[in-house]
Design a protein around this motif. Structure first.
Motif, PDB file in Angstrom:
ATOM      1  N   ILE A 292      -2.813   6.047   0.292  1.00  0.00           N
ATOM      2  CA  ILE A 292      -1.496   5.405   0.405  1.00  0.00           C
ATOM      3  C   ILE A 292      -1.565   4.241   1.377  1.00  0.00           C
ATOM      4  N   ALA A 293      -2.203   4.465   2.526  1.00  0.00           N
ATOM      5  CA  ALA A 293      -2.307   3.408   3.541  1.00  0.00           C
ATOM      6  C   ALA A 293      -3.086   2.210   3.008  1.00  0.00           C
ATOM      7  N   GLU A 294      -4.187   2.478   2.301  1.00  0.00           N
ATOM      8  CA  GLU A 294      -4.980   1.380   1.745  1.00  0.00           C
ATOM      9  C   GLU A 294      -4.185   0.611   0.696  1.00  0.00           C
ATOM     10  N   THR A 295      -3.428   1.332  -0.105  1.00  0.00           N
ATOM     11  CA  THR A 295      -2.588   0.671  -1.104  1.00  0.00           C
ATOM     12  C   THR A 295      -1.563  -0.229  -0.430  1.00  0.00           C
ATOM     13  N   CYS A 296      -0.942   0.267   0.624  1.00  0.00           N
ATOM     14  CA  CYS A 296       0.052  -0.531   1.352  1.00  0.00           C
ATOM     15  C   CYS A 296      -0.576  -1.776   1.971  1.00  0.00           C
ATOM     16  N   GLN A 297      -1.809  -1.641   2.455  1.00  0.00           N
ATOM     17  CA  GLN A 297      -2.487  -2.773   3.092  1.00  0.00           C
ATOM     18  C   GLN A 297      -2.901  -3.835   2.079  1.00  0.00           C
ATOM     19  N   ARG A 298      -3.288  -3.411   0.881  1.00  0.00           N
ATOM     20  CA  ARG A 298      -3.884  -4.334  -0.074  1.00  0.00           C
ATOM     21  C   ARG A 298      -2.941  -4.805  -1.180  1.00  0.00           C
ATOM     22  N   ALA A 299      -1.894  -4.066  -1.438  1.00  0.00           N
ATOM     23  CA  ALA A 299      -0.966  -4.477  -2.494  1.00  0.00           C
ATOM     24  C   ALA A 299      -0.155  -5.690  -2.044  1.00  0.00           C
ATOM     25  N   PRO A 300       0.134  -6.617  -2.950  1.00  0.00           N
ATOM     26  CA  PRO A 300       0.890  -7.821  -2.591  1.00  0.00           C
ATOM     27  C   PRO A 300       2.404  -7.605  -2.578  1.00  0.00           C
ATOM     28  N   LEU A 301       2.835  -6.356  -2.762  1.00  0.00           N
ATOM     29  CA  LEU A 301       4.254  -6.021  -2.781  1.00  0.00           C
ATOM     30  C   LEU A 301       4.517  -4.844  -1.847  1.00  0.00           C
ATOM     31  N   PRO A 302       5.761  -4.680  -1.378  1.00  0.00           N
ATOM     32  CA  PRO A 302       6.111  -3.454  -0.648  1.00  0.00           C
ATOM     33  C   PRO A 302       5.848  -2.247  -1.550  1.00  0.00           C
ATOM     34  N   VAL A 303       5.446  -1.140  -0.946  1.00  0.00           N
ATOM     35  CA  VAL A 303       5.040   0.032  -1.725  1.00  0.00           C
ATOM     36  C   VAL A 303       6.055   1.158  -1.623  1.00  0.00           C
ATOM     37  N   ASN A 304       6.336   1.759  -2.774  1.00  0.00           N
ATOM     38  CA  ASN A 304       7.231   2.908  -2.915  1.00  0.00           C
ATOM     39  C   ASN A 304       6.393   4.135  -3.298  1.00  0.00           C
ATOM     40  N   VAL A 305       6.595   5.248  -2.587  1.00  0.00           N
ATOM     41  CA  VAL A 305       5.965   6.509  -2.976  1.00  0.00           C
ATOM     42  C   VAL A 305       7.055   7.528  -3.265  1.00  0.00           C
ATOM     43  N   MET A 306       6.676   8.599  -3.977  1.00  0.00           N
ATOM     44  CA  MET A 306       7.645   9.631  -4.331  1.00  0.00           C
ATOM     45  C   MET A 306       7.285  10.953  -3.663  1.00  0.00           C
ATOM     46  N   MET A 307       8.254  11.559  -3.003  1.00  0.00           N
ATOM     47  CA  MET A 307       8.041  12.831  -2.339  1.00  0.00           C
ATOM     48  C   MET A 307       7.907  13.947  -3.374  1.00  0.00           C
ATOM     49  N   ARG A 308       6.980  14.842  -3.116  1.00  0.00           N
ATOM     50  CA  ARG A 308       6.765  16.023  -3.941  1.00  0.00           C
ATOM     51  C   ARG A 308       5.966  17.000  -3.095  1.00  0.00           C
ATOM     52  N   ALA A 309       5.712  18.182  -3.616  1.00  0.00           N
ATOM     53  CA  ALA A 309       4.899  19.156  -2.892  1.00  0.00           C
ATOM     54  C   ALA A 309       3.523  18.563  -2.607  1.00  0.00           C
ATOM     55  N   GLY A 310       3.072  18.701  -1.373  1.00  0.00           N
ATOM     56  CA  GLY A 310       1.763  18.186  -1.000  1.00  0.00           C
ATOM     57  C   GLY A 310       1.772  16.772  -0.442  1.00  0.00           C
ATOM     58  N   MET A 311       2.938  16.141  -0.380  1.00  0.00           N
ATOM     59  CA  MET A 311       3.028  14.789   0.170  1.00  0.00           C
ATOM     60  C   MET A 311       2.963  14.822   1.691  1.00  0.00           C
ATOM     61  N   PRO A 312       2.442  13.761   2.315  1.00  0.00           N
ATOM     62  CA  PRO A 312       2.508  13.651   3.773  1.00  0.00           C
ATOM     63  C   PRO A 312       3.960  13.602   4.232  1.00  0.00           C
ATOM     64  N   ASP A 313       4.205  13.900   5.502  1.00  0.00           N
ATOM     65  CA  ASP A 313       5.572  13.836   6.014  1.00  0.00           C
ATOM     66  C   ASP A 313       6.000  12.383   6.203  1.00  0.00           C
ATOM     67  N   LEU A 314       7.275  12.198   6.496  1.00  0.00           N
ATOM     68  CA  LEU A 314       7.815  10.836   6.593  1.00  0.00           C
ATOM     69  C   LEU A 314       7.165  10.040   7.719  1.00  0.00           C
ATOM     70  N   ALA A 315       6.830  10.692   8.809  1.00  0.00           N
ATOM     71  CA  ALA A 315       6.188   9.978   9.918  1.00  0.00           C
ATOM     72  C   ALA A 315       4.840   9.408   9.486  1.00  0.00           C
ATOM     73  N   THR A 316       4.077  10.183   8.736  1.00  0.00           N
ATOM     74  CA  THR A 316       2.770   9.723   8.259  1.00  0.00           C
ATOM     75  C   THR A 316       2.924   8.579   7.258  1.00  0.00           C
ATOM     76  N   LEU A 317       3.903   8.702   6.373  1.00  0.00           N
ATOM     77  CA  LEU A 317       4.146   7.641   5.397  1.00  0.00           C
ATOM     78  C   LEU A 317       4.597   6.350   6.075  1.00  0.00           C
ATOM     79  N   THR A 318       5.404   6.503   7.102  1.00  0.00           N
ATOM     80  CA  THR A 318       5.844   5.333   7.862  1.00  0.00           C
ATOM     81  C   THR A 318       4.658   4.647   8.518  1.00  0.00           C
TER      82      THR A 318
END
Length: 249
Positions: free
Chosen positions: A193-219
């Motif tokens: 997720i972090a690499e995608t955010c760093q390399r994508a030319p757009l802001p990144v949206n992820v979807m919460m589901r079982a097994g997702m990192p917590d909001l602090a990690t996503l932030t």
């Protein structure tokens, strides 16, 4: 609509994500807005199921538009609609459908690259043309790639790094076509997720589901938008069933 769209766009800040706890009708929209949400977004599964239809564009298009119209009128915050594949394949019909969607009062939409009802994804070039057709409506387009969601549904690895190169190619093509955000549902590995955010030319949206990192990690990873998809609907309906079962037992 322009002021609300600008307001919505400004909420997408990498490292300070907008949280979209997905809704499905005017009542749920009012409830989540009353909880302090700065913006709202529908989930396709939830909206369809709430009206007795299956996900995957099973809801009649005119009813879909009516639902969005009611939701947009019920609240004062920006609303984004899950447009799935636009209820059309060719760009001409997509342009017409996106214009009708914009007229409901919503300011944005999710728009996915899977072939709805099919097995694969639209080609990068073909989907870019489709994104451009939707973006011509003036909506804030959250371009979704199903590259990571398809393996998840098939029981495979939704965090396959070999998919990242194509994902970034799609992000670049969708941005060029007018998209303003890049949605990667299914992905859950914090490093990916972090690499995608760093390399994508757009802001990144992820979807919460079982097994997702917590909001602090996503932030910390640089995510700009977090959505919950069908989770709010599913949890609300499960609670309703439990309460009914206890009552009738």
């Amino acid at each position: 609509m322009n002021a609300l769209k600008d307001q919505f766009a400004a909420l997408h800040r990498p490292g300070a994500p907008v949280l979209l706890y997905n809704i499905w009708d005017a009542g749920s929209a009012r409830a989540v807005a009353a909880g302090g949400a700065p913006a709202l977004a529908t989930g396709s599964y939830s909206l369809a199921e709430a009206n007795g239809f299956p996900d995957g564009e099973g809801i009649p298009f005119n009813l879909f538009l009516d639902c969005l119209r009611r939701i947009a009128r019920a609240v004062d915050v920006p609303v984004s609609a899950d447009f799935e594949g636009g209820f059309a394949v060719d760009p001409v019909h997509l342009t017409e459908h996106a214009k009708l969607l914009a007229e409901t009062g919503v300011v944005g939409c999710n728009f996915e690259d899977q072939t709805v009802g099919g097995a694969g994804l639209h080609s990068v070039e073909g989907q870019a043309r489709r994104v451009a057709a939707v973006a011509a409506s003036g909506l804030y387009v959250n371009a979704r790639t199903d590259l990571f969601l398809k393996p998840l549904f098939a029981g495979g690895n939704p965090n396959d790094r070999t998919l990242l190169s194509e994902a970034l190619e799609r992000a670049a093509a969708y941005k060029e076509a007018g998209a303003q955000c890049f949605f990667v549902p299914g992905m859950s590995d914090p490093e990916l997720i972090a690499e995608t955010c760093q390399r994508a030319p757009l802001p990144v949206n992820v979807m919460m589901r079982a097994g997702m990192p917590d909001l602090a990690t996503l932030t910390e990873a640089g995510v700009a938008r977090v959505s919950w998809g069908p989770v709010p609907w599913s949890e609300a309906m499960a609670r309703l069933t439990e309460e009914a079962r206890a009552l009738y037992a």
